[in-house]
Design a protein around this motif. Structure first.
Motif, PDB file in Angstrom:
ATOM      1  N   ASN A 142       0.853  -1.181   0.000  1.00 54.78           N
ATOM      2  CA  ASN A 142       0.000   0.000   0.000  1.00 54.78           C
ATOM      3  C   ASN A 142       0.893   1.237   0.000  1.00 54.78           C
ATOM      4  OD1 ASN A 142       0.816   0.368   2.785  1.00 54.78           O
ATOM      5  ND2 ASN A 142      -0.692  -1.190   3.316  1.00 54.78           N
ATOM      6  N   TRP A 143       0.241   2.391   0.015  1.00 51.98           N
ATOM      7  CA  TRP A 143       0.965   3.662  -0.015  1.00 51.98           C
ATOM      8  C   TRP A 143       1.921   3.803   1.151  1.00 51.98           C
ATOM      9  CZ3 TRP A 143       2.128   8.112  -2.495  1.00 51.98           C
ATOM     10  CH2 TRP A 143       2.490   9.211  -1.723  1.00 51.98           C
ATOM     11  N   GLN A 144       1.446   3.509   2.361  1.00 49.74           N
ATOM     12  CA  GLN A 144       2.281   3.703   3.542  1.00 49.74           C
ATOM     13  C   GLN A 144       3.526   2.837   3.504  1.00 49.74           C
ATOM     14  OE1 GLN A 144       1.716   6.072   6.155  1.00 49.74           O
ATOM     15  NE2 GLN A 144       3.861   5.505   6.322  1.00 49.74           N
ATOM     16  N   ASP A 165      17.860   8.078  -8.001  1.00 49.27           N
ATOM     17  CA  ASP A 165      16.576   8.623  -8.456  1.00 49.27           C
ATOM     18  C   ASP A 165      15.487   7.686  -7.960  1.00 49.27           C
ATOM     19  OD1 ASP A 165      17.887  10.660  -9.803  1.00 49.27           O
ATOM     20  OD2 ASP A 165      17.987   9.546 -11.688  1.00 49.27           O
ATOM     21  N   VAL A 166      14.431   8.253  -7.380  1.00 45.99           N
ATOM     22  CA  VAL A 166      13.346   7.460  -6.807  1.00 45.99           C
ATOM     23  C   VAL A 166      12.026   7.857  -7.468  1.00 45.99           C
ATOM     24  CG1 VAL A 166      12.168   6.755  -4.696  1.00 45.99           C
ATOM     25  CG2 VAL A 166      14.579   7.389  -4.615  1.00 45.99           C
ATOM     26  N   HIS A 167      11.269   6.851  -7.903  1.00 48.19           N
ATOM     27  CA  HIS A 167       9.981   7.098  -8.543  1.00 48.19           C
ATOM     28  C   HIS A 167       8.902   6.303  -7.799  1.00 48.19           C
ATOM     29  CE1 HIS A 167      12.183   8.703 -12.083  1.00 48.19           C
ATOM     30  NE2 HIS A 167      13.045   7.757 -11.767  1.00 48.19           N
ATOM     31  N   LEU A 168       7.852   7.010  -7.374  1.00 53.95           N
ATOM     32  CA  LEU A 168       6.708   6.370  -6.725  1.00 53.95           C
ATOM     33  C   LEU A 168       5.470   6.705  -7.547  1.00 53.95           C
ATOM     34  CD1 LEU A 168       5.225   4.864  -4.515  1.00 53.95           C
ATOM     35  CD2 LEU A 168       5.365   6.896  -3.066  1.00 53.95           C
ATOM     36  N   TYR A 171       0.569   5.038  -6.662  1.00 54.45           N
ATOM     37  CA  TYR A 171       0.476   5.090  -5.199  1.00 54.45           C
ATOM     38  C   TYR A 171       1.268   4.017  -4.460  1.00 54.45           C
ATOM     39  CZ  TYR A 171      -2.971   1.294  -4.272  1.00 54.45           C
ATOM     40  OH  TYR A 171      -3.607   0.078  -4.129  1.00 54.45           O
ATOM     41  N   ARG A 172       1.817   3.009  -5.160  1.00 53.71           N
ATOM     42  CA  ARG A 172       2.603   1.995  -4.438  1.00 53.71           C
ATOM     43  C   ARG A 172       3.659   1.318  -5.300  1.00 53.71           C
ATOM     44  NH1 ARG A 172      -1.104  -3.410  -3.732  1.00 53.71           N
ATOM     45  NH2 ARG A 172      -2.058  -3.431  -5.804  1.00 53.71           N
ATOM     46  N   ASP A 173       3.793   1.710  -6.574  1.00 55.87           N
ATOM     47  CA  ASP A 173       4.834   1.155  -7.445  1.00 55.87           C
ATOM     48  C   ASP A 173       6.112   1.960  -7.259  1.00 55.87           C
ATOM     49  OD1 ASP A 173       3.137  -0.758  -8.473  1.00 55.87           O
ATOM     50  OD2 ASP A 173       2.508   0.482 -10.176  1.00 55.87           O
ATOM     51  N   VAL A 174       7.178   1.271  -6.880  1.00 59.93           N
ATOM     52  CA  VAL A 174       8.443   1.936  -6.567  1.00 59.93           C
ATOM     53  C   VAL A 174       9.518   1.523  -7.564  1.00 59.93           C
ATOM     54  CG1 VAL A 174      10.232   2.271  -4.816  1.00 59.93           C
ATOM     55  CG2 VAL A 174       7.839   1.982  -4.114  1.00 59.93           C
TER      56      VAL A 174
END
Length: 218
Positions: A142-144, A165-168, A171-174
């Motif tokens: 989940n998001w949290q 580099d960080v991509h979210l 709402y929950r794919d990282v």
């Protein structure tokens, strides 16, 4: 004033009479705290049994759940998995990007052969087609849980002095991408950071975990 047969003025008068009777039930509030008391004690729908001791938390993402544990829905349960450690992973974890020095144009760039050797230590990371970056992707529960991973990543990146580099998305794919921008390619810093990021506990999406069980060593 009003209509004897229940007209509009009659209803208004009744409403006013009810309002006048209200202070007899609860004295008029003069402060925010007493207003809260009146609303809380007279509202039959307020559940006063709620208590901080009645909740527990997921081990990785900190979401409050009933004290009985995580709620199951079919086979979807809270899914945590430790990532496999490849050959040389512990050697990378023992190193420090800060000790290697700040990235600059003088930072040694890994050759294609060296990159392939280092990739064995972080098997969940993939090499970009350009050969200039490595990345890792997953779906959190989940998001949290996704945000908790990103927060833990941020702490490690700050300590190491090397930032990916960080991509979210969704709402929950990282997705995390590591590269040494100063040299336009990969350095030892990127693999040290990747190996340390793999030590972060993640609560994955049960569906994603089933579909990628081999990738996470399940």
């Amino acid at each position: 004033r009003g209509f004897d047969e229940g007209g509009r003025h009659t209803r208004v008068c009744r409403a006013r009479a009810w309002r006048c009777a209200w202070p007899r039930i609860a004295p008029a509030a003069s402060s925010a705290s007493s207003r809260t008391w009146r609303r809380k004690d007279l509202n039959p729908f307020v559940d006063r049994a709620r208590d901080a001791s009645s909740v527990t938390r997921f081990p990785a993402c900190g979401r409050a759940v009933p004290s009985g544990g995580a709620k199951k829905r079919g086979t979807d349960v809270v899914a945590m998995a430790s990532l496999p450690k490849g050959e040389g992973a512990q050697e990378l974890i023992a190193q420090s990007c800060a000790a290697l020095g700040a990235c600059s144009r003088d930072t040694p760039k890994l050759t294609a052969e060296e990159v392939q050797i280092r990739l064995k230590a972080v098997p969940t990371w993939t090499l970009d087609p350009s050969g200039a970056a490595i990345s890792r992707s997953f779906t959190a529960k989940n998001w949290q849980c996704a945000v908790d991973f990103v927060n833990a990543l941020s702490a490690i990146a700050e300590e190491e002095g090397h930032h990916p580099d960080v991509h979210l998305t969704n709402y929950r794919d990282v997705r995390v991408t590591a590269s040494t921008h100063a040299i336009g390619g990969l350095s030892l810093h990127d693999f040290v950071l990747a190996a340390k990021l793999d030590t972060i506990d993640v609560t994955y999406s049960p569906k994603w975990l089933r579909e990628n069980a081999e990738a996470v060593g399940e």
